[in-house]
Design an enzyme around this catalytic site. Sequence first.
Site, PDB file in Angstrom:
ATOM      1  N   GLY A 120      -7.959 -15.657  -1.083  1.00 21.44           N
ATOM      2  CA  GLY A 120      -8.779 -14.324  -0.307  1.00 21.44           C
ATOM      3  C   GLY A 120     -10.158 -14.625  -0.053  1.00 21.44           C
ATOM      4  O   GLY A 120     -10.835 -14.156   0.767  1.00 21.44           O
ATOM      5  N   GLU A 143       0.707  -1.153  -0.087  1.00 22.29           N
ATOM      6  CA  GLU A 143      -0.027  -0.046   0.076  1.00 22.29           C
ATOM      7  C   GLU A 143       0.821   1.119   0.005  1.00 22.29           C
ATOM      8  O   GLU A 143       0.302   2.357   0.052  1.00 22.29           O
ATOM      9  CB  GLU A 143      -0.835  -0.058   1.129  1.00 22.29           C
ATOM     10  CG  GLU A 143      -1.928  -1.148   1.199  1.00 22.29           C
ATOM     11  CD  GLU A 143      -3.105  -1.063   2.445  1.00 22.29           C
ATOM     12  OE1 GLU A 143      -2.604  -0.580   3.479  1.00 22.29           O
ATOM     13  OE2 GLU A 143      -4.053  -1.723   2.079  1.00 22.29           O
ATOM     14  N   TYR A 196     -13.692  -7.150  -4.016  1.00 26.16           N
ATOM     15  CA  TYR A 196     -14.515  -6.805  -3.020  1.00 26.16           C
ATOM     16  C   TYR A 196     -16.005  -6.708  -3.996  1.00 26.16           C
ATOM     17  O   TYR A 196     -17.152  -7.298  -3.417  1.00 26.16           O
ATOM     18  CB  TYR A 196     -14.232  -5.533  -2.472  1.00 26.16           C
ATOM     19  CG  TYR A 196     -13.045  -5.689  -1.606  1.00 26.16           C
ATOM     20  CD1 TYR A 196     -12.553  -6.696  -1.019  1.00 26.16           C
ATOM     21  CD2 TYR A 196     -12.255  -4.438  -1.377  1.00 26.16           C
ATOM     22  CE1 TYR A 196     -11.224  -6.731  -0.044  1.00 26.16           C
ATOM     23  CE2 TYR A 196     -11.190  -4.360  -0.772  1.00 26.16           C
ATOM     24  CZ  TYR A 196     -10.533  -5.691  -0.167  1.00 26.16           C
ATOM     25  OH  TYR A 196      -9.689  -5.805   0.805  1.00 26.16           O
ATOM     26  N   VAL A 235      -2.692 -11.499   1.164  1.00 28.08           N
ATOM     27  CA  VAL A 235      -2.341 -13.009   0.508  1.00 28.08           C
ATOM     28  C   VAL A 235      -1.318 -12.722  -0.405  1.00 28.08           C
ATOM     29  O   VAL A 235      -0.823 -11.667  -0.827  1.00 28.08           O
ATOM     30  CB  VAL A 235      -3.412 -13.522  -0.279  1.00 28.08           C
ATOM     31  CG1 VAL A 235      -3.115 -14.793  -1.051  1.00 28.08           C
ATOM     32  CG2 VAL A 235      -4.818 -13.657   0.592  1.00 28.08           C
ATOM     33  N   ASN A 253      -6.587   1.159  -5.381  1.00 29.77           N
ATOM     34  CA  ASN A 253      -6.317  -0.599  -5.273  1.00 29.77           C
ATOM     35  C   ASN A 253      -7.136  -1.161  -6.141  1.00 29.77           C
ATOM     36  O   ASN A 253      -8.158  -1.787  -5.625  1.00 29.77           O
ATOM     37  CB  ASN A 253      -6.312  -1.001  -4.005  1.00 29.77           C
ATOM     38  CG  ASN A 253      -5.806  -2.322  -3.643  1.00 29.77           C
ATOM     39  OD1 ASN A 253      -5.695  -3.035  -4.762  1.00 29.77           O
ATOM     40  ND2 ASN A 253      -5.531  -2.583  -2.535  1.00 29.77           N
ATOM     41  N   GLY A 305      -4.936 -15.226  -6.847  1.00 27.25           N
ATOM     42  CA  GLY A 305      -5.802 -15.796  -7.936  1.00 27.25           C
ATOM     43  C   GLY A 305      -5.943 -17.250  -7.664  1.00 27.25           C
ATOM     44  O   GLY A 305      -6.613 -18.006  -8.476  1.00 27.25           O
TER      45      GLY A 305
END
Length: 161
Positions: free
Chosen positions: A98, A27, A132, A88, A125, A94
């Site tokens: 998550g 981040e 999400y 993760v 992001n 992938g």
Amino acid sequence: MSLRLEDATEDDLPLVLHYVRALAEYEKLLHEVTATEDDFRRLLFGSPARAEALIARWEGQPCGFALWFYSVSTFDGAPKLYVEDVFVDPVQRGRGFGRAIFADLARRALKAGCSRMEWNVLDWNAPSIAFYRSIGALPREGWTLQRLSGDALRALAGKES
């Protein structure tokens, strides 16, 4: 073998700190991390514990983690699960890890009588935001996070720096 999600133990404190730092680096916020293993020991295993964490393991090796705590909603009179961090390992992304972590947290939320789960995501992001949306999460329109910390927090409390 399969993915295992295990509640973090005190032996996992180095991993918790590792994943917090890895998330902060992703981040672009690593410079803000000041937490230590002792800080996480107090948060996760102190009396009272203030948060919970899990470690995700694939074929016995750590591949991710989550850290969360419970707060309340006065509007519906129910607790809510606040997801502070999920990470993760990039090489493991992938593969559904998550989604498995969030599903586990959703089960914990329902078991605790929570009316919802909430978390923040940085607006740049895009991969996380897309993930999400894929699990059904929506942004909280019309609300912005407010933060009081450092000198401003001490000043309001009437404490000198």
